[in-house]
Scaffold this motif. Structure first.
Motif, PDB file in Angstrom:
ATOM      1  N   LEU A 161       0.824  -1.202   0.000  1.00  0.00           N
ATOM      2  CA  LEU A 161       0.000   0.000   0.000  1.00  0.00           C
ATOM      3  C   LEU A 161       0.865   1.262   0.000  1.00  0.00           C
ATOM      4  N   SER A 162       1.954   1.205   0.774  1.00  0.00           N
ATOM      5  CA  SER A 162       2.865   2.348   0.819  1.00  0.00           C
ATOM      6  C   SER A 162       3.474   2.612  -0.557  1.00  0.00           C
ATOM      7  N   GLU A 163       3.878   1.544  -1.260  1.00  0.00           N
ATOM      8  CA  GLU A 163       4.450   1.715  -2.590  1.00  0.00           C
ATOM      9  C   GLU A 163       3.422   2.262  -3.573  1.00  0.00           C
ATOM     10  N   ARG A 164       2.186   1.797  -3.455  1.00  0.00           N
ATOM     11  CA  ARG A 164       1.135   2.317  -4.335  1.00  0.00           C
ATOM     12  C   ARG A 164       0.896   3.806  -4.079  1.00  0.00           C
ATOM     13  N   ARG A 165       0.979   4.186  -2.793  1.00  0.00           N
ATOM     14  CA  ARG A 165       0.826   5.606  -2.476  1.00  0.00           C
ATOM     15  C   ARG A 165       1.980   6.422  -3.069  1.00  0.00           C
ATOM     16  N   GLU A 166       3.194   5.891  -2.975  1.00  0.00           N
ATOM     17  CA  GLU A 166       4.344   6.574  -3.557  1.00  0.00           C
ATOM     18  C   GLU A 166       4.220   6.653  -5.075  1.00  0.00           C
ATOM     19  N   ASP A 167       3.711   5.568  -5.689  1.00  0.00           N
ATOM     20  CA  ASP A 167       3.516   5.590  -7.149  1.00  0.00           C
ATOM     21  C   ASP A 167       2.506   6.666  -7.540  1.00  0.00           C
ATOM     22  N   ALA A 168       1.426   6.767  -6.742  1.00  0.00           N
ATOM     23  CA  ALA A 168       0.412   7.776  -7.044  1.00  0.00           C
ATOM     24  C   ALA A 168       1.000   9.180  -6.918  1.00  0.00           C
ATOM     25  N   GLU A 169       1.828   9.397  -5.891  1.00  0.00           N
ATOM     26  CA  GLU A 169       2.473  10.699  -5.724  1.00  0.00           C
ATOM     27  C   GLU A 169       3.427  10.981  -6.877  1.00  0.00           C
ATOM     28  N   GLN A 170       4.144   9.930  -7.326  1.00  0.00           N
ATOM     29  CA  GLN A 170       5.066  10.106  -8.445  1.00  0.00           C
ATOM     30  C   GLN A 170       4.316  10.441  -9.734  1.00  0.00           C
ATOM     31  N   THR A 192       1.433  11.937  -9.932  1.00  0.00           N
ATOM     32  CA  THR A 192       0.982  13.325  -9.797  1.00  0.00           C
ATOM     33  C   THR A 192       2.112  14.305 -10.120  1.00  0.00           C
ATOM     34  N   LEU A 193       3.319  13.981  -9.619  1.00  0.00           N
ATOM     35  CA  LEU A 193       4.471  14.834  -9.884  1.00  0.00           C
ATOM     36  C   LEU A 193       4.791  14.880 -11.378  1.00  0.00           C
ATOM     37  N   LEU A 194       4.770  13.717 -12.036  1.00  0.00           N
ATOM     38  CA  LEU A 194       5.083  13.663 -13.460  1.00  0.00           C
ATOM     39  C   LEU A 194       4.029  14.399 -14.288  1.00  0.00           C
ATOM     40  N   GLU A 195       2.762  14.251 -13.885  1.00  0.00           N
ATOM     41  CA  GLU A 195       1.707  14.965 -14.605  1.00  0.00           C
ATOM     42  C   GLU A 195       1.887  16.474 -14.457  1.00  0.00           C
ATOM     43  N   ASP A 196       2.306  16.895 -13.251  1.00  0.00           N
ATOM     44  CA  ASP A 196       2.543  18.323 -13.046  1.00  0.00           C
ATOM     45  C   ASP A 196       3.715  18.808 -13.901  1.00  0.00           C
ATOM     46  N   ARG A 197       4.744  17.971 -14.023  1.00  0.00           N
ATOM     47  CA  ARG A 197       5.874  18.329 -14.881  1.00  0.00           C
ATOM     48  C   ARG A 197       5.430  18.446 -16.339  1.00  0.00           C
TER      49      ARG A 197
END
Length: 585
Positions: free
Chosen positions: A363-372, A374-379
């Motif tokens: 679950l923690s990795e999935r949360r990190e993937d979701a944050e990543q 979001t970051l890539l989409e913002d980039r």
């Protein structure tokens, strides 16, 4: 007259003698009744005392002490039968101090008379121990013992252990009353032991639930995986009363497991070890997806290749982290030598704990993937805005200035306008470079330095004729730039090739580590060393690689023979490299 007077006197004396005998007999029976009453009272007190204990170890201690007091024995012991039902796994004694026990040596395992009660769980009374056919005698420094009585302790129709009593005080023999009293105490002891075990199991389940909640909360709060693994190992070690806790995770693209962390006894020796999946205790648990235990780790050939690294360590269990098709790693727990083996009741909650910990990690990795994501989409959004808005406006402004510059008659003003146009061109190039950087991606399929090194060492094993010992520490895949990683791999490969061709060694130790400031490679063998006047072109190349990066190389001998090569380089990031030991895309 004289005769007639003596007869009545004799008749008076005869009834008096009989009365004295009757009084003495009555007194003896009263004493016996009083003794029986006192003994029953003592037995009841012992039963109450034993039944009050909820701590299992303290309950066992109380049982032994009560047994010795009830039958007036100088020595008493309680032997706990192990999971196999053949040998004693624990031994609690009364009557000998720690110094005497240390002189005798290790506790008995269930041979001789003690084993007789394990094989035949029935009360046994002996006038002389040495006369029994199963008697093996005593070890050195053991006190002499003759009289003996033993009684089994049953817990829910299973034999938990045996009570052993020797040397009744006053030189007397154990009798039927002693056996009856001891048998009664054994029944009460069985109930007390069962209650203590149930209480212990309930507290253990509660602790596992608390730890699972703690790990889940830690991971969901944003802690990294390293912190979570450390918490898993530490809490599992505490709950199981283990001396050592080890967590190993698979190395990507290889059939090996790397020890990410080790806590407790001999942790420094284990930390950073890279172990093959095939033929090791940890590897077997990883492949089978089920717990694998060892009665004594220091004697288990499945630990690892190389020198002994488990002195003072005893029972162990390796449990996979996760369930299903693929495990995320293995947690190894080891108790001190002489400690109890891991029972099925201990491994079951441990396995559930490891599975739940794996879910939390997922679950923690999935949360990190979701944050990543979001970051890539913002980039991507920023890159689009820069391309569609900023660059177009700058380009239009440059065209306008360039057109206006042709109409300006003043040469100095025209030159300044053209310089401004050139500056705009440079600005556009910088923005485009920034856009490219925002949209670039690391190739996740490219191997990191850790897996590249493990693969190279595995490929060198057939040439060497043996598998080198490997140890890795630090964030090798994150901190070491791609160019530096290439140099490390070239030095490692050249070192192993030289050992295979020239050293005649039968053992090689490879240590690859980083502290975030520099990377350090150490390759040690026990071969013939480097002869004087030998070819050194390969060594020169390795030294030049280090110097090119601002590092160095040291060459020496670890002892009377062999060679130790230490190669190191700083980790200054260069513009054309990125972390993870991979070249920039």
């Amino acid at each position: 007259m004289e005769n007639t007077e003596e007869v009545p006197e004799a008749r008076v004396r005869l009834p008096q003698l009989r009365l004295d005998e009757l009084l003495e007999e009555l007194q003896a029976r009263l004493d016996a009744a009083r003794g029986t009453r006192d003994r029953v009272h003592s037995l009841l007190e012992a039963v109450l005392s034993v039944g009050r204990e909820l701590d299992l170890e303290q309950a066992l201690r109380s049982i032994v002490e009560a047994a010795a007091a009830l039958v007036d024995a100088e020595y008493a012991a309680l032997g706990v039968i192990g999971p196999d039902g053949k040998w004693l796994s624990a031994f609690h004694t009364v009557g000998m101090d720690a110094e005497q026990i240390a002189r005798i040596g290790s506790y008995p395992e269930g041979h001789g008379i003690l084993g007789e009660l394990i094989r035949h769980p029935e009360p046994l009374r002996l006038t002389k121990l040495s006369d029994h056919s199963a008697s093996y005698g005593f070890p050195a420094h053991h006190p002499p013992m003759d009289t003996f009585m033993g009684v089994p302790i049953r817990v829910r129709d299973h034999i938990f252990g045996n009570l052993y009593l020797t040397e009744k005080r006053g030189g007397q023999q154990f009798d039927e009353d002693d056996e009856s009293v001891l048998a009664t105490l054994a029944v009460a002891a069985g109930v007390a032991i069962d209650n203590a075990r149930l209480y212990e199991e309930s507290r253990l389940r509660e602790r596992w639930l608390q730890v699972n909640a703690e790990i889940t909360h830690t991971l969901m709060s944003g802690a990294d995986q390293g912190g979570a693994l450390s918490l898993i190992a530490e809490r599992a070690r505490e709950i199981t009363a283990s001396a050592l806790g080890v967590v190993a995770i698979p190395v990507s693209g290889t059939d090996t497991l790397a020890v990410e962390l080790a806590i407790g006894q001999e942790a420094d020796v284990w930390r950073g070890m890279v172990l093959p999946v095939e033929g090791t205790l940890i590897g077997r648990a990883f492949v089978q997806q089920s717990p694998v235990s060892s009665p004594k780790l220091s004697r288990d050939p499945r630990v690892s290749a190389g020198p002994p690294r488990c002195e003072g360590l005893g029972p162990a269990v390796a449990v996979p982290i996760g369930s299903g098709d693929e495990a995320r790693g293995v947690v190894l727990l080891v108790r001190q030598s002489g400690g109890p083996e891991f029972s099925e009741k201990e491994t079951e909650p441990l396995q559930v704990f490891a599975a739940q910990a794996a879910v939390a990690m997922e679950l923690s990795e999935r949360r990190e993937d979701a944050e990543q994501i979001t970051l890539l989409e913002d980039r991507d959004r920023i890159a689009r805005d820069l391309h569609d808005l900023a660059i177009q406006r700058l380009f239009a402004t440059g065209m306008t200035l360039q057109s206006a510059g042709r109409r300006v008659q003043d040469s100095m003003a025209s030159e300044r306008i053209l310089r401004a146009v050139d500056d705009l061109d440079e600005t556009i190039k910088i923005i485009r470079s920034t856009i490219f950087g925002l949209r670039s991606r690391d190739d996740d399929t490219a191997p990191g330095l850790r897996s590249r090194a493990v693969r190279a060492i595995g490929e060198a094993a057939p040439l060497l004729g043996f598998a080198p010992s490997v140890r890795m520490e630090g964030l090798l895949d994150t901190h070491v730039p791609g160019q530096t990683a290439d140099h490390v791999m070239a030095v490692l490969t050249e070192s192993l090739t030289n050992i295979a061709r020239h050293s005649g060694a039968d053992r090689t130790d490879v240590v690859l580590e980083t502290d975030g400031k520099q990377v350090r490679l150490s390759v040690t063998d026990n071969g013939v060393g480097i002869p004087d006047g030998g070819r050194r072109s390969g060594l020169t190349n390795m030294a030049e690689r280090a110097q090119k990066l601002g590092g160095g190389m040291d060459l020496g001998s670890p002892g009377a023979k062999g060679t130790r090569l230490v190669w190191h380089a700083p980790l200054a990031q260069s513009p054309d490299t990125v972390g993870g030991g991979r070249p920039a895309q």
